[in-house]
Motif scaffolding. Structure first.
Motif, PDB file in Angstrom:
ATOM      1  N   VAL A  34       0.848  -1.187   0.000  1.00  0.00           N
ATOM      2  CA  VAL A  34       0.000   0.000   0.000  1.00  0.00           C
ATOM      3  C   VAL A  34       0.885   1.237   0.000  1.00  0.00           C
ATOM      4  CG1 VAL A  34      -0.158   0.074   2.518  1.00  0.00           C
ATOM      5  CG2 VAL A  34      -2.005   1.060   1.133  1.00  0.00           C
ATOM      6  N   GLN A  35       0.351   2.326  -0.515  1.00  0.00           N
ATOM      7  CA  GLN A  35       1.094   3.581  -0.480  1.00  0.00           C
ATOM      8  C   GLN A  35       0.936   4.251   0.877  1.00  0.00           C
ATOM      9  OE1 GLN A  35      -0.163   5.909  -3.899  1.00  0.00           O
ATOM     10  NE2 GLN A  35       1.570   5.113  -5.083  1.00  0.00           N
ATOM     11  N   ALA A  36       1.900   5.088   1.199  1.00  0.00           N
ATOM     12  CA  ALA A  36       1.843   5.842   2.454  1.00  0.00           C
ATOM     13  C   ALA A  36       0.517   6.591   2.551  1.00  0.00           C
ATOM     14  CB  ALA A  36       3.009   6.809   2.530  1.00  0.00           C
ATOM     15  N   GLY A  37      -0.062   6.548   3.754  1.00  0.00           N
ATOM     16  CA  GLY A  37      -1.361   7.176   3.967  1.00  0.00           C
ATOM     17  C   GLY A  37      -2.530   6.220   3.795  1.00  0.00           C
ATOM     18  N   GLY A  38      -2.260   5.056   3.248  1.00  0.00           N
ATOM     19  CA  GLY A  38      -3.311   4.079   3.016  1.00  0.00           C
ATOM     20  C   GLY A  38      -3.630   3.251   4.242  1.00  0.00           C
TER      21      GLY A  38
ATOM     22  N   ARG B  30      -3.365   5.440  15.161  1.00  0.00           N
ATOM     23  CA  ARG B  30      -3.411   4.978  13.761  1.00  0.00           C
ATOM     24  C   ARG B  30      -3.890   3.531  13.656  1.00  0.00           C
ATOM     25  NH1 ARG B  30       1.130   4.537  10.851  1.00  0.00           N
ATOM     26  NH2 ARG B  30       2.489   4.110  12.659  1.00  0.00           N
ATOM     27  N   PHE B  31      -3.508   2.695  14.614  1.00  0.00           N
ATOM     28  CA  PHE B  31      -3.852   1.271  14.580  1.00  0.00           C
ATOM     29  C   PHE B  31      -4.904   0.974  15.648  1.00  0.00           C
ATOM     30  CE2 PHE B  31       0.433  -0.554  12.833  1.00  0.00           C
ATOM     31  CZ  PHE B  31       0.379   0.357  11.794  1.00  0.00           C
ATOM     32  N   THR B  32      -5.766  -0.001  15.351  1.00  0.00           N
ATOM     33  CA  THR B  32      -6.766  -0.441  16.311  1.00  0.00           C
ATOM     34  C   THR B  32      -6.808  -1.959  16.336  1.00  0.00           C
ATOM     35  OG1 THR B  32      -8.127   1.525  15.875  1.00  0.00           O
ATOM     36  CG2 THR B  32      -9.177  -0.328  17.007  1.00  0.00           C
TER      37      THR B  32
ATOM     38  N   MET C  69      -5.176  -0.885  10.370  1.00  0.00           N
ATOM     39  CA  MET C  69      -4.022   0.001  10.270  1.00  0.00           C
ATOM     40  C   MET C  69      -4.351   1.139   9.301  1.00  0.00           C
ATOM     41  SD  MET C  69      -0.935  -2.788  10.151  1.00  0.00           S
ATOM     42  CE  MET C  69      -1.380  -3.365   8.520  1.00  0.00           C
ATOM     43  N   ASN C  70      -4.396   2.343   9.824  1.00  0.00           N
ATOM     44  CA  ASN C  70      -4.675   3.530   9.020  1.00  0.00           C
ATOM     45  C   ASN C  70      -3.462   4.444   8.980  1.00  0.00           C
ATOM     46  OD1 ASN C  70      -7.355   2.611   8.723  1.00  0.00           O
ATOM     47  ND2 ASN C  70      -7.994   3.681  10.586  1.00  0.00           N
ATOM     48  N   SER C  71      -3.472   5.373   8.049  1.00  0.00           N
ATOM     49  CA  SER C  71      -2.382   6.351   7.918  1.00  0.00           C
ATOM     50  C   SER C  71      -1.023   5.663   7.937  1.00  0.00           C
ATOM     51  CB  SER C  71      -2.471   7.387   9.054  1.00  0.00           C
ATOM     52  OG  SER C  71      -3.713   8.050   9.039  1.00  0.00           O
ATOM     53  N   LEU C  72      -0.896   4.641   7.138  1.00  0.00           N
ATOM     54  CA  LEU C  72       0.331   3.850   7.139  1.00  0.00           C
ATOM     55  C   LEU C  72       1.522   4.654   6.648  1.00  0.00           C
ATOM     56  CD1 LEU C  72      -1.205   0.499   5.945  1.00  0.00           C
ATOM     57  CD2 LEU C  72       0.183   0.778   8.005  1.00  0.00           C
ATOM     58  N   LYS C  73       2.670   4.342   7.236  1.00  0.00           N
ATOM     59  CA  LYS C  73       3.923   5.019   6.916  1.00  0.00           C
ATOM     60  C   LYS C  73       4.934   3.994   6.399  1.00  0.00           C
ATOM     61  CE  LYS C  73       3.214   8.151  10.842  1.00  0.00           C
ATOM     62  NZ  LYS C  73       3.804   8.658  12.123  1.00  0.00           N
ATOM     63  N   PRO C  74       5.917   4.417   5.644  1.00  0.00           N
ATOM     64  CA  PRO C  74       6.943   3.467   5.180  1.00  0.00           C
ATOM     65  C   PRO C  74       7.611   2.719   6.323  1.00  0.00           C
ATOM     66  CG  PRO C  74       7.104   5.488   3.923  1.00  0.00           C
ATOM     67  CD  PRO C  74       6.086   5.743   5.012  1.00  0.00           C
ATOM     68  N   GLU C  75       7.752   3.362   7.480  1.00  0.00           N
ATOM     69  CA  GLU C  75       8.383   2.687   8.621  1.00  0.00           C
ATOM     70  C   GLU C  75       7.496   1.617   9.250  1.00  0.00           C
ATOM     71  OE1 GLU C  75       8.024   5.982   8.126  1.00  0.00           O
ATOM     72  OE2 GLU C  75       7.629   7.056  10.026  1.00  0.00           O
ATOM     73  N   ASP C  76       6.266   1.479   8.789  1.00  0.00           N
ATOM     74  CA  ASP C  76       5.403   0.386   9.239  1.00  0.00           C
ATOM     75  C   ASP C  76       5.667  -0.902   8.463  1.00  0.00           C
ATOM     76  OD1 ASP C  76       2.746   2.773   9.514  1.00  0.00           O
ATOM     77  OD2 ASP C  76       3.919   1.920  11.153  1.00  0.00           O
ATOM     78  N   THR C  77       6.502  -0.816   7.433  1.00  0.00           N
ATOM     79  CA  THR C  77       6.830  -1.995   6.630  1.00  0.00           C
ATOM     80  C   THR C  77       7.501  -3.059   7.484  1.00  0.00           C
ATOM     81  OG1 THR C  77       7.050  -0.728   4.582  1.00  0.00           O
ATOM     82  CG2 THR C  77       8.218  -2.831   4.701  1.00  0.00           C
ATOM     83  N   ALA C  78       6.925  -4.259   7.480  1.00  0.00           N
ATOM     84  CA  ALA C  78       7.441  -5.350   8.307  1.00  0.00           C
ATOM     85  C   ALA C  78       6.601  -6.606   8.072  1.00  0.00           C
ATOM     86  CB  ALA C  78       7.384  -4.974   9.789  1.00  0.00           C
TER      87      ALA C  78
ATOM     88  N   GLN D   4       2.404 -17.564  11.435  1.00  0.00           N
ATOM     89  CA  GLN D   4       3.524 -17.551  10.491  1.00  0.00           C
ATOM     90  C   GLN D   4       3.818 -16.150   9.958  1.00  0.00           C
ATOM     91  OE1 GLN D   4       5.517 -20.299   9.756  1.00  0.00           O
ATOM     92  NE2 GLN D   4       4.372 -20.955  11.560  1.00  0.00           N
ATOM     93  N   GLY D   5       2.899 -15.240  10.127  1.00  0.00           N
ATOM     94  CA  GLY D   5       3.148 -13.863   9.715  1.00  0.00           C
ATOM     95  C   GLY D   5       2.542 -13.512   8.367  1.00  0.00           C
ATOM     96  N   THR D   6       2.311 -12.209   8.187  1.00  0.00           N
ATOM     97  CA  THR D   6       1.832 -11.680   6.918  1.00  0.00           C
ATOM     98  C   THR D   6       2.598 -10.384   6.640  1.00  0.00           C
ATOM     99  OG1 THR D   6      -0.160 -11.056   5.662  1.00  0.00           O
ATOM    100  CG2 THR D   6      -0.106 -10.408   7.981  1.00  0.00           C
ATOM    101  N   GLN D   7       3.048 -10.223   5.399  1.00  0.00           N
ATOM    102  CA  GLN D   7       3.916  -9.103   5.055  1.00  0.00           C
ATOM    103  C   GLN D   7       3.103  -7.846   4.749  1.00  0.00           C
ATOM    104  OE1 GLN D   7       7.332  -8.906   4.982  1.00  0.00           O
ATOM    105  NE2 GLN D   7       7.126  -6.737   4.449  1.00  0.00           N
ATOM    106  N   VAL D   8       3.565  -6.739   5.324  1.00  0.00           N
ATOM    107  CA  VAL D   8       2.994  -5.425   5.037  1.00  0.00           C
ATOM    108  C   VAL D   8       4.108  -4.550   4.475  1.00  0.00           C
ATOM    109  CG1 VAL D   8       2.006  -3.327   6.033  1.00  0.00           C
ATOM    110  CG2 VAL D   8       1.200  -5.569   6.790  1.00  0.00           C
ATOM    111  N   THR D   9       3.874  -3.987   3.302  1.00  0.00           N
ATOM    112  CA  THR D   9       4.860  -3.119   2.661  1.00  0.00           C
ATOM    113  C   THR D   9       4.205  -1.782   2.343  1.00  0.00           C
ATOM    114  OG1 THR D   9       5.978  -5.019   1.683  1.00  0.00           O
ATOM    115  CG2 THR D   9       6.466  -2.856   0.747  1.00  0.00           C
ATOM    116  N   VAL D  10       4.796  -0.707   2.851  1.00  0.00           N
ATOM    117  CA  VAL D  10       4.250   0.634   2.640  1.00  0.00           C
ATOM    118  C   VAL D  10       5.276   1.437   1.846  1.00  0.00           C
ATOM    119  CG1 VAL D  10       3.276   2.689   3.714  1.00  0.00           C
ATOM    120  CG2 VAL D  10       3.055   0.462   4.842  1.00  0.00           C
ATOM    121  N   SER D  11       4.876   1.906   0.694  1.00  0.00           N
ATOM    122  CA  SER D  11       5.778   2.674  -0.164  1.00  0.00           C
ATOM    123  C   SER D  11       5.500   4.165  -0.034  1.00  0.00           C
ATOM    124  CB  SER D  11       5.620   2.239  -1.613  1.00  0.00           C
ATOM    125  OG  SER D  11       4.284   2.402  -2.035  1.00  0.00           O
ATOM    126  N   SER D  12       6.561   4.942  -0.208  1.00  0.00           N
ATOM    127  CA  SER D  12       6.425   6.404  -0.066  1.00  0.00           C
ATOM    128  C   SER D  12       6.004   7.047  -1.377  1.00  0.00           C
ATOM    129  CB  SER D  12       7.752   6.994   0.405  1.00  0.00           C
ATOM    130  OG  SER D  12       8.776   6.656  -0.485  1.00  0.00           O
TER     131      SER D  12
END
Length: 124
Positions: free
Chosen positions: A12-16, A66-68, A82-91, A116-124
């Motif tokens: 997702v893009q930043a802010g998404g 931002r998160f609930t 997760m709202n207002s996502l930032k690139p630093e939320d990537t993990a 096992q986890g799920t990947q979140v990637t936030v692009s700027s």
């Protein structure tokens, strides 16, 4: 047997926004403290949010407002909105269960059960 399966990650893009879900089996989610953690490459796993059996929640300072975290007792699932996502939320994001109904802290070492986890990637 306790099983936790995460879903909902993506790019997702930043802010998404994204909504993660964790399907639990082998027990009922309302009975235990549940948490979300994340781990970025080269970094330690960090606590994001937790919820105890009576619904009290705790958040890391970095995600407050931002998160609930929430629980659906009927579906036996845990969610992280997760709202207002930032690139630093990537993990990689993980769902976890404690041994007790009460949450003693957002510390990975006290949670014995993990998905096992799920990947979140936030692009700027």
């Amino acid at each position: 047997q306790v099983q936790l399966v995460e879903s909902g990650g993506g790019s997702v893009q930043a802010g998404g926004s994204l909504r993660l879900s964790c399907a639990a089996s082998g027990y009922t989610v309302r009975t235990y403290c549940m948490g979300w953690f994340r781990q970025a490459p080269g970094k330690e796993r960090e606590g994001v949010a937790s919820i105890n059996s009576i619904g009290s929640t705790t958040y890391a300072d970095s995600v407050k407002g931002r998160f609930t975290i929430s629980r659906d007792n009927a579906k036996n699932t845990l969610a992280l909105q997760m709202n207002s996502l930032k690139p630093e939320d990537t993990a990689m994001y993980y769902c976890a269960r404690d041994r007790s109904w009460r949450c003693t802290g957002l510390v990975a070492a006290v949670f014995p059960y993990w998905g096992q986890g799920t990947q979140v990637t936030v692009s700027s």
